[in-house]
Motif scaffolding. Sequence first.
Motif, PDB file in Angstrom:
ATOM      1  N   UNK A  52      -5.704   0.989  -2.905  1.00  0.00           N
ATOM      2  CA  UNK A  52      -4.466   0.878  -3.779  1.00  0.00           C
ATOM      3  C   UNK A  52      -4.424  -0.553  -4.318  1.00  0.00           C
ATOM      4  N   UNK A  53      -4.843  -1.420  -3.554  1.00  0.00           N
ATOM      5  CA  UNK A  53      -4.824  -2.894  -3.884  1.00  0.00           C
ATOM      6  C   UNK A  53      -6.357  -3.484  -4.459  1.00  0.00           C
ATOM      7  N   UNK A  54      -6.646  -2.570  -5.539  1.00  0.00           N
ATOM      8  CA  UNK A  54      -7.813  -2.824  -6.514  1.00  0.00           C
ATOM      9  C   UNK A  54      -7.432  -3.774  -7.364  1.00  0.00           C
ATOM     10  N   UNK A  55      -6.267  -3.921  -8.041  1.00  0.00           N
ATOM     11  CA  UNK A  55      -5.711  -4.599  -9.001  1.00  0.00           C
ATOM     12  C   UNK A  55      -4.248  -4.547  -9.395  1.00  0.00           C
ATOM     13  N   UNK A  56      -3.632  -5.281 -10.003  1.00  0.00           N
ATOM     14  CA  UNK A  56      -2.265  -5.058 -10.144  1.00  0.00           C
ATOM     15  C   UNK A  56      -2.053  -4.051 -11.668  1.00  0.00           C
ATOM     16  N   UNK A 105      -8.496   3.783  -5.266  1.00  0.00           N
ATOM     17  CA  UNK A 105      -8.387   2.603  -5.972  1.00  0.00           C
ATOM     18  C   UNK A 105      -8.487   2.746  -7.674  1.00  0.00           C
ATOM     19  N   UNK A 106      -8.647   3.975  -7.960  1.00  0.00           N
ATOM     20  CA  UNK A 106      -8.474   4.368  -9.474  1.00  0.00           C
ATOM     21  C   UNK A 106      -7.179   5.129  -9.841  1.00  0.00           C
ATOM     22  N   UNK A 107      -6.112   5.198  -8.962  1.00  0.00           N
ATOM     23  CA  UNK A 107      -4.871   5.724  -9.264  1.00  0.00           C
ATOM     24  C   UNK A 107      -4.182   4.739  -9.508  1.00  0.00           C
ATOM     25  N   UNK A 165     -11.139  -2.970 -20.758  1.00  0.00           N
ATOM     26  CA  UNK A 165     -12.124  -2.243 -20.155  1.00  0.00           C
ATOM     27  C   UNK A 165     -11.853  -2.413 -18.736  1.00  0.00           C
ATOM     28  N   UNK A 166     -12.960  -2.384 -17.898  1.00  0.00           N
ATOM     29  CA  UNK A 166     -13.081  -2.540 -16.703  1.00  0.00           C
ATOM     30  C   UNK A 166     -12.308  -1.438 -15.744  1.00  0.00           C
ATOM     31  N   UNK A 167     -11.744  -2.206 -14.539  1.00  0.00           N
ATOM     32  CA  UNK A 167     -11.045  -1.003 -13.535  1.00  0.00           C
ATOM     33  C   UNK A 167      -9.958  -0.421 -14.330  1.00  0.00           C
ATOM     34  N   UNK A 168      -9.097  -0.864 -15.095  1.00  0.00           N
ATOM     35  CA  UNK A 168      -8.095  -0.131 -15.881  1.00  0.00           C
ATOM     36  C   UNK A 168      -8.384   1.006 -16.586  1.00  0.00           C
ATOM     37  N   UNK A 169      -9.788   0.833 -17.030  1.00  0.00           N
ATOM     38  CA  UNK A 169     -10.291   2.017 -17.805  1.00  0.00           C
ATOM     39  C   UNK A 169     -10.599   3.075 -17.091  1.00  0.00           C
ATOM     40  N   UNK A 170     -11.040   2.917 -15.668  1.00  0.00           N
ATOM     41  CA  UNK A 170     -11.481   4.063 -15.062  1.00  0.00           C
ATOM     42  C   UNK A 170     -10.070   4.431 -14.344  1.00  0.00           C
ATOM     43  N   UNK A 171      -9.076   3.657 -14.304  1.00  0.00           N
ATOM     44  CA  UNK A 171      -7.902   4.165 -13.791  1.00  0.00           C
ATOM     45  C   UNK A 171      -7.205   5.067 -14.801  1.00  0.00           C
ATOM     46  N   UNK A 172      -7.311   4.828 -16.039  1.00  0.00           N
ATOM     47  CA  UNK A 172      -6.662   5.795 -16.826  1.00  0.00           C
ATOM     48  C   UNK A 172      -7.514   7.042 -17.007  1.00  0.00           C
ATOM     49  N   UNK A 183      -7.996   0.321   5.087  1.00  0.00           N
ATOM     50  CA  UNK A 183      -7.270  -0.131   3.925  1.00  0.00           C
ATOM     51  C   UNK A 183      -8.337  -1.373   3.397  1.00  0.00           C
ATOM     52  N   UNK A 184      -8.216  -1.535   1.910  1.00  0.00           N
ATOM     53  CA  UNK A 184      -9.322  -2.470   1.421  1.00  0.00           C
ATOM     54  C   UNK A 184      -8.318  -3.246   0.437  1.00  0.00           C
ATOM     55  N   UNK A 185      -8.742  -4.339   0.134  1.00  0.00           N
ATOM     56  CA  UNK A 185      -8.063  -5.110  -0.948  1.00  0.00           C
ATOM     57  C   UNK A 185      -9.278  -6.270  -1.765  1.00  0.00           C
ATOM     58  N   UNK A 186      -8.906  -6.260  -2.954  1.00  0.00           N
ATOM     59  CA  UNK A 186      -9.876  -6.891  -3.974  1.00  0.00           C
ATOM     60  C   UNK A 186      -9.117  -8.151  -3.836  1.00  0.00           C
TER      61      UNK A 186
END
Length: 408
Positions: A181-185, A149-151, A108-115, A217-220
């Motif tokens: 873009x630096x939201x997660x790996x 950040x969801x791409x 779940x989490x961020x990767x779910x929104x990325x998909x 530019x932002x980073x988590x």
Amino acid sequence: MKKLIGPFAQILPLTGLPLKGALKDEQLQIIPQGGVLVEDGLIQAVGDFEKLRSANPSVQIEEITGSHILLPGFVDCHTHICFAGSRAKDYALRTAGKTYLEIAKAGGGIWDSVTQTRAADEAVLTDLLLKRVQRHLAEGVTTIEVKSGYGLSIEGESKQLKAIKAAADKTHANLVATCLAAHMLPKDFDGTHQEYLNHILQNLLPAIKQQRLANRVDIFIEESAFNASDALNYLSKAKQMGFEVTVHADQFTTGGSEVAIKARAVSADHLEASTDYEINMLAKSDTVAVTLPGASLGLGMSYAPARKLLDAGACLAIASDWNPGSAPMGDLLMQAAVMGAAEKLCAAEVFAGLTFRAASALKLNDRGILAKGKLADMQAYPCDDYREILYQQGKLKPDKVWVSGIKN
């Protein structure tokens, strides 16, 4: 053409207040039976309505009937409202006791929104974003920061930033794009965290700069995202390329705000985990402390230490963090009012955090107060006492909103 808007029962111009530190309601200037003189989208004068009318006998009048309180338009300096899909399943898991990190590790989490966001085309993303922007604008938010950040790929991030630019051309609200873009790996990136950040620096940021898609530019910085040393290197290189930088800092663990200060970031956002050490560092710096009560409400966590930050002398902004996962509500005024009650922030501190102090987190000094030469971004609430606005905890909404003097 000049236009005189009013009369308002009270105007709170929010002028004469410091950028940093605690405030008191006694410091608020209140103009009774006030008016605002506007020309070419800018404020020419703020003062007594009848005096302004007699001094400008041929001016066009935009008459306000009934009692109204006038404030500057709100500035939401941290949102993630360019996305597709829902994370209602995540929310149900969270309220059933799963943690943010457990949900992320389970897919779940961020990767779910990325998909889900990757699967939507640019036109769909633009339309979804516009609907959220128009809701925010109707609720008095006239300037909105919007992150990618969801791409989490060159193509996906570019698509999001192009959707933000397309939406900006179709709304009166002011949109400020930030590349996250630096939201997660990304799970489909074959390499280390450091290699991914270098990939972004080499292949995405130059294109964004050239196409003028973002200047921020932002980073988590977090266990589930990027560590402090990699983040500092990334931010330093992004700054060398001419970007302003900001940081998702101290949400679950500390370390991020220290990176933000070292990188001379314009803001450090979240800060729920910040201790006295981080609070004092932020207060001594020029980095704006951005609190995100929507994330605290969405995750069932404590609020950022807003009272301590103000008392230490920090510049405190309040933003919605509107996103599909941890902060799905997106009601900035309600969140600010509820956090204000919990953290014991007076009305002056809340309104400053939603206006000129939030504008400072975006390096915008042309808005957030009602004064000569500033943008005529304003909102009027149907009541006769400014204290009603926070007292009703977000249920009282503005019924008139202006961007550059034009009523929406």
